[in-house]
Design a protein around this motif. Structure first.
Motif, PDB file in Angstrom:
ATOM      1  N   ASP A  40       0.829  -1.210   0.000  1.00 16.84           N
ATOM      2  CA  ASP A  40       0.000   0.000   0.000  1.00 16.84           C
ATOM      3  C   ASP A  40       0.860   1.256   0.000  1.00 16.84           C
ATOM      4  O   ASP A  40       0.490   2.276  -0.579  1.00 16.84           O
ATOM      5  CB  ASP A  40      -0.910   0.022   1.232  1.00 16.84           C
ATOM      6  N   GLU A  41       2.018   1.189   0.634  1.00 11.47           N
ATOM      7  CA  GLU A  41       2.900   2.354   0.756  1.00 11.47           C
ATOM      8  C   GLU A  41       3.402   2.854  -0.593  1.00 11.47           C
ATOM      9  O   GLU A  41       3.895   3.984  -0.683  1.00 11.47           O
ATOM     10  CB  GLU A  41       4.113   2.010   1.643  1.00 11.47           C
ATOM     11  N   ARG A  43       1.563   3.374  -3.255  1.00 17.45           N
ATOM     12  CA  ARG A  43       0.526   4.090  -3.987  1.00 17.45           C
ATOM     13  C   ARG A  43       0.951   5.542  -4.230  1.00 17.45           C
ATOM     14  O   ARG A  43       1.360   6.248  -3.338  1.00 17.45           O
ATOM     15  CB  ARG A  43      -0.789   4.054  -3.211  1.00 17.45           C
ATOM     16  N   PRO A  78       1.925  -0.912  -6.147  1.00 16.94           N
ATOM     17  CA  PRO A  78       0.980  -0.734  -5.042  1.00 16.94           C
ATOM     18  C   PRO A  78      -0.091  -1.827  -5.089  1.00 16.94           C
ATOM     19  O   PRO A  78      -0.378  -2.380  -6.167  1.00 16.94           O
ATOM     20  CB  PRO A  78       0.365   0.627  -5.311  1.00 16.94           C
ATOM     21  N   ARG A  79      -0.619  -2.134  -3.961  1.00 14.17           N
ATOM     22  CA  ARG A  79      -1.712  -3.099  -3.872  1.00 14.17           C
ATOM     23  C   ARG A  79      -2.929  -2.497  -4.553  1.00 14.17           C
ATOM     24  O   ARG A  79      -3.214  -1.309  -4.410  1.00 14.17           O
ATOM     25  CB  ARG A  79      -2.009  -3.416  -2.397  1.00 14.17           C
ATOM     26  N   ALA A  81      -6.619  -1.372  -5.135  1.00 12.00           N
ATOM     27  CA  ALA A  81      -7.617  -0.903  -4.160  1.00 12.00           C
ATOM     28  C   ALA A  81      -8.826  -1.810  -4.144  1.00 12.00           C
ATOM     29  O   ALA A  81      -9.111  -2.544  -5.014  1.00 12.00           O
ATOM     30  CB  ALA A  81      -8.031   0.512  -4.498  1.00 12.00           C
TER      31      ALA A  81
END
Length: 81
Positions: A40-41, A43, A78-79, A81
């Protein structure tokens, strides 16, 4: 000096505790790895910045000729959403 995949994963996990991390030993010699890190970091960050953050998480293990890790091919994103 070679590193184990577990050591690399642990260092990355310290910086990115919720990341999906996959480490592969490319040559079987403990010196050439590929890592995929989905976090997530990442993104909103450029790929270069993502890689810089992962290299920083390795705490100098790749620095110079005395580094414990010779090569790390990185894939970061990034993961979703």
């Amino acid at each position: 000096m070679a590193m184990e995949a577990r050591e690399i994963e642990n260092l990355i996990r310290e910086a990115f505790p919720t990341a999906d991390i996959e480490i592969k030993d490319l040559a079987g010699d403990g010196n050439h790895y590929a890592a995929t890190v989905v976090a997530d970091e990442f993104r909103g960050l450029s790929r270069v910045k993502q890689h810089q953050l992962v290299y920083a998480a390795l705490k100098g293990k790749m620095d110079g000729t005395a580094g414990e890790l010779h090569a790390l091919a990185l894939t970061t994103r990034p993961r979703d959403a």
